[in-house]
Motif scaffolding. Sequence first.
Motif, PDB file in Angstrom:
ATOM      1  N   GLY A  89       0.811  -1.211   0.000  1.00 12.80           N
ATOM      2  CA  GLY A  89       0.000   0.000   0.000  1.00 12.80           C
ATOM      3  C   GLY A  89       0.845   1.261   0.000  1.00 12.80           C
ATOM      4  N   LYS A  90       1.883   1.262   0.783  1.00 15.85           N
ATOM      5  CA  LYS A  90       2.740   2.448   0.849  1.00 15.85           C
ATOM      6  C   LYS A  90       3.443   2.665  -0.487  1.00 15.85           C
ATOM      7  CE  LYS A  90       6.256   4.820   3.484  1.00 15.85           C
ATOM      8  NZ  LYS A  90       7.054   4.852   4.702  1.00 15.85           N
ATOM      9  N   LYS A  91       4.015   1.613  -1.056  1.00 15.19           N
ATOM     10  CA  LYS A  91       4.713   1.743  -2.335  1.00 15.19           C
ATOM     11  C   LYS A  91       3.741   2.188  -3.429  1.00 15.19           C
ATOM     12  CE  LYS A  91       7.952   1.416  -5.392  1.00 15.19           C
ATOM     13  NZ  LYS A  91       8.883   2.527  -5.537  1.00 15.19           N
ATOM     14  N   ALA A  92       2.545   1.580  -3.478  1.00 16.91           N
ATOM     15  CA  ALA A  92       1.557   1.945  -4.486  1.00 16.91           C
ATOM     16  C   ALA A  92       1.093   3.391  -4.301  1.00 16.91           C
ATOM     17  CB  ALA A  92       0.367   0.996  -4.434  1.00 16.91           C
ATOM     18  N   THR A  93       0.946   3.825  -3.059  1.00 14.38           N
ATOM     19  CA  THR A  93       0.544   5.206  -2.791  1.00 14.38           C
ATOM     20  C   THR A  93       1.630   6.169  -3.250  1.00 14.38           C
ATOM     21  OG1 THR A  93      -0.821   4.478  -0.941  1.00 14.38           O
ATOM     22  CG2 THR A  93      -0.259   6.819  -1.025  1.00 14.38           C
ATOM     23  N   GLU A  94       2.887   5.815  -3.048  1.00 15.74           N
ATOM     24  CA  GLU A  94       3.978   6.649  -3.543  1.00 15.74           C
ATOM     25  C   GLU A  94       3.912   6.774  -5.063  1.00 15.74           C
ATOM     26  OE1 GLU A  94       7.295   4.497  -1.914  1.00 15.74           O
ATOM     27  OE2 GLU A  94       7.287   5.670  -0.060  1.00 15.74           O
ATOM     28  N   LEU A  95       3.617   5.668  -5.754  1.00 14.19           N
ATOM     29  CA  LEU A  95       3.485   5.699  -7.210  1.00 14.19           C
ATOM     30  C   LEU A  95       2.303   6.578  -7.633  1.00 14.19           C
ATOM     31  CD1 LEU A  95       4.166   1.921  -7.954  1.00 14.19           C
ATOM     32  CD2 LEU A  95       5.721   3.857  -8.409  1.00 14.19           C
ATOM     33  N   MET A  96       1.200   6.484  -6.886  1.00 11.68           N
ATOM     34  CA  MET A  96       0.035   7.306  -7.181  1.00 11.68           C
ATOM     35  C   MET A  96       0.358   8.786  -6.941  1.00 11.68           C
ATOM     36  SD  MET A  96      -3.862   7.308  -5.632  1.00 11.68           S
ATOM     37  CE  MET A  96      -3.254   7.436  -3.972  1.00 11.68           C
ATOM     38  N   LEU A  97       1.054   9.101  -5.875  1.00 13.23           N
ATOM     39  CA  LEU A  97       1.429  10.487  -5.602  1.00 13.23           C
ATOM     40  C   LEU A  97       2.284  11.045  -6.736  1.00 13.23           C
ATOM     41  CD1 LEU A  97       2.184  10.267  -1.771  1.00 13.23           C
ATOM     42  CD2 LEU A  97       0.191  11.325  -2.859  1.00 13.23           C
ATOM     43  N   ASP A  98       3.166  10.201  -7.303  1.00 16.47           N
ATOM     44  CA  ASP A  98       3.965  10.627  -8.451  1.00 16.47           C
ATOM     45  C   ASP A  98       3.061  10.977  -9.634  1.00 16.47           C
ATOM     46  OD1 ASP A  98       6.297  10.203  -6.995  1.00 16.47           O
ATOM     47  OD2 ASP A  98       6.731   8.264  -7.946  1.00 16.47           O
ATOM     48  N   GLU A  99       2.031  10.162  -9.873  1.00 15.66           N
ATOM     49  CA  GLU A  99       1.084  10.437 -10.955  1.00 15.66           C
ATOM     50  C   GLU A  99       0.313  11.725 -10.678  1.00 15.66           C
ATOM     51  OE1 GLU A  99       0.538   8.864 -13.982  1.00 15.66           O
ATOM     52  OE2 GLU A  99       2.396   7.863 -13.393  1.00 15.66           O
ATOM     53  N   MET A 100      -0.127  11.889  -9.450  1.00 13.35           N
ATOM     54  CA  MET A 100      -0.896  13.077  -9.095  1.00 13.35           C
ATOM     55  C   MET A 100      -0.061  14.345  -9.200  1.00 13.35           C
ATOM     56  SD  MET A 100      -3.167  11.592  -5.935  1.00 13.35           S
ATOM     57  CE  MET A 100      -4.319  12.985  -5.847  1.00 13.35           C
ATOM     58  N   LEU A 127       4.001   9.278   4.856  1.00 10.00           N
ATOM     59  CA  LEU A 127       4.208   9.828   3.520  1.00 10.00           C
ATOM     60  C   LEU A 127       4.260  11.357   3.513  1.00 10.00           C
ATOM     61  CD1 LEU A 127       1.893   7.408   1.552  1.00 10.00           C
ATOM     62  CD2 LEU A 127       4.391   7.510   1.445  1.00 10.00           C
ATOM     63  N   GLY A 128       4.235  11.973   4.696  1.00  6.01           N
ATOM     64  CA  GLY A 128       4.400  13.417   4.784  1.00  6.01           C
ATOM     65  C   GLY A 128       3.127  14.235   4.778  1.00  6.01           C
ATOM     66  N   PHE A 129       1.976  13.589   4.944  1.00  7.50           N
ATOM     67  CA  PHE A 129       0.716  14.334   5.060  1.00  7.50           C
ATOM     68  C   PHE A 129       0.645  14.977   6.437  1.00  7.50           C
ATOM     69  CE2 PHE A 129      -0.203  11.630   1.528  1.00  7.50           C
ATOM     70  CZ  PHE A 129      -1.191  12.258   0.786  1.00  7.50           C
ATOM     71  N   VAL A 130       0.074  16.175   6.501  1.00  4.04           N
ATOM     72  CA  VAL A 130      -0.048  16.884   7.771  1.00  4.04           C
ATOM     73  C   VAL A 130      -1.519  17.168   8.067  1.00  4.04           C
ATOM     74  CG1 VAL A 130       2.250  17.918   7.685  1.00  4.04           C
ATOM     75  CG2 VAL A 130       0.331  19.137   6.678  1.00  4.04           C
ATOM     76  N   ASP A 131      -1.834  17.190   9.348  1.00  4.41           N
ATOM     77  CA  ASP A 131      -3.194  17.468   9.810  1.00  4.41           C
ATOM     78  C   ASP A 131      -3.264  18.921  10.234  1.00  4.41           C
ATOM     79  OD1 ASP A 131      -5.694  17.576  10.936  1.00  4.41           O
ATOM     80  OD2 ASP A 131      -5.324  16.037  12.447  1.00  4.41           O
ATOM     81  N   ASN A 132      -4.005  19.726   9.457  1.00  3.56           N
ATOM     82  CA  ASN A 132      -4.194  21.141   9.783  1.00  3.56           C
ATOM     83  C   ASN A 132      -5.512  21.382  10.502  1.00  3.56           C
ATOM     84  OD1 ASN A 132      -1.768  21.879   8.520  1.00  3.56           O
ATOM     85  ND2 ASN A 132      -2.770  22.105   6.536  1.00  3.56           N
ATOM     86  N   GLY A 133      -6.170  20.289  10.923  1.00  2.57           N
ATOM     87  CA  GLY A 133      -7.432  20.424  11.644  1.00  2.57           C
ATOM     88  C   GLY A 133      -8.660  20.459  10.760  1.00  2.57           C
TER      89      GLY A 133
END
Length: 146
Positions: A89-100, A127-133
């Motif tokens: 899941g993490k690797k696939a999400t990294e690939l998706m983030l590259d596409e996005m 993956l570096g997402f942050v929670d801004n509330g």
Amino acid sequence: MNVRIEEINEENWYDCCQLQLTEEQSAYMESNAISIAQTKFEPSLKAYAIFYDEIAAGFLMFNSVKEELEGHWIYRIMVDKAYQGKGIGKKATELMLDEMAKLPDADKIVVGYHPDNEGAHNLYKSLGFVDNGDRFGREMAVIKYL
């Protein structure tokens, strides 16, 4: 790790519909079949199969146009229960983030999830997402700035 993503097509859609979450995870996400159907009515949604060693092991979906919080939203990330815990899941999400990141005006990616979904929380944080509330109904939204 041999993980790749491929756009949903006539050869992989059915395999993605057969993938299953754990019973607990099913409460947090629509089925892949519903998600694939949704892309037929909302063409800005892009759906991908996750392959692990040439076997369909998961499903991803994101919006190719900006929405709330002026970001591109991830709609689905799922890995079949038989393949969880392997880093797929993490690797696939990294690939998706590259596409996005290739999308026009891509400067932030947003994903919403239920606050009790600890697996999602840990993945997005790693993956570096942050929670801004930011909150949308029952879900929290976290942001990755590109």
